[in-house]
Motif scaffolding. Structure first.
Motif, short mmCIF file in Angstrom:
data_model
loop_
_atom_site.label_atom_id
_atom_site.label_comp_id
_atom_site.label_asym_id
_atom_site.label_seq_id
_atom_site.Cartn_x
_atom_site.Cartn_y
_atom_site.Cartn_z
N ARG A 81 -4.50 5.88 2.61
CA ARG A 81 -5.28 5.05 3.53
C ARG A 81 -6.35 4.24 2.83
O ARG A 81 -6.92 3.32 3.41
CB ARG A 81 -5.86 5.88 4.66
CG ARG A 81 -6.78 6.96 4.22
CD ARG A 81 -7.12 7.86 5.40
NE ARG A 81 -7.83 9.02 4.93
CZ ARG A 81 -9.02 9.38 5.34
NH1 ARG A 81 -9.62 8.67 6.28
NH2 ARG A 81 -9.59 10.44 4.86
N LEU A 120 1.20 4.00 -0.55
CA LEU A 120 -0.26 3.91 -0.67
C LEU A 120 -0.90 4.88 0.30
O LEU A 120 -0.38 5.12 1.38
CB LEU A 120 -0.74 2.49 -0.36
CG LEU A 120 -0.22 1.37 -1.25
CD1 LEU A 120 -0.70 0.02 -0.73
CD2 LEU A 120 -0.66 1.57 -2.68
N ARG A 156 -5.59 2.62 0.10
CA ARG A 156 -4.75 1.68 -0.65
C ARG A 156 -4.61 2.04 -2.13
O ARG A 156 -4.46 1.18 -2.97
CB ARG A 156 -5.22 0.23 -0.45
CG ARG A 156 -5.25 -0.15 1.03
CD ARG A 156 -5.30 -1.60 1.34
NE ARG A 156 -4.38 -2.46 0.63
CZ ARG A 156 -3.10 -2.67 0.97
NH1 ARG A 156 -2.58 -2.05 1.99
NH2 ARG A 156 -2.36 -3.51 0.28
N ASN A 157 -4.65 3.34 -2.42
CA ASN A 157 -4.40 3.83 -3.78
C ASN A 157 -2.97 4.36 -3.84
O ASN A 157 -2.48 4.95 -2.87
CB ASN A 157 -5.38 4.96 -4.13
CG ASN A 157 -6.81 4.49 -4.14
OD1 ASN A 157 -7.11 3.43 -4.67
ND2 ASN A 157 -7.69 5.26 -3.54
#
Length: 110
Positions: A24, A22, A26-27
């Motif tokens: 930063r 991920l 959160r993708n």
């Protein structure tokens, strides 16, 4: 697993890493999940569940192999499932001998 693949929109992709890191925000990225990232993920979840800090990725491998062998699976098939070159490696994960049977306990006479 099917839900994860569908949600991550991996369907139809070949050669791409299945487990990705991920960013930063959160993708999901195109970068494969590094083994230390996987270990830290296991440690975080173990702590939240109240499990010992010693739990690691290999704990799940040992549990799976032990359950397979305890339910009648063969070492050779466990070796294939675990993708080990040698049955000696697979036997390192076998915890079936850790269990002491009631017959063995009854041998204790005071």
């Amino acid at each position: 697993m099917d839900d994860y693949v569908a949600a991550a929109e991996f369907t139809g992709q070949t050669g791409a890493p299945l487990f990705r890191s991920l960013d930063r925000h959160r993708n999901l990225t195109e970068r494969r999940l590094h083994r230390t990232e996987a270990l830290l993920m296991i440690k975080r979840r173990a702590r939240r569940a109240g499990l010992p800090y010693s739990l690691c990725n290999h704990s799940f491998r040992a549990t799976g192999i032990t359950a397979f062998l305890s339910n009648g699976g063969t070492l050779e098939n466990a070796q294939r499932i675990a993708a080990h070159e040698s049955p000696r490696t697979t036997s390192l994960y076998d915890r079936t001998s850790d269990e002491v049977s009631l017959d063995e306990i009854e041998r204790i006479v005071i």
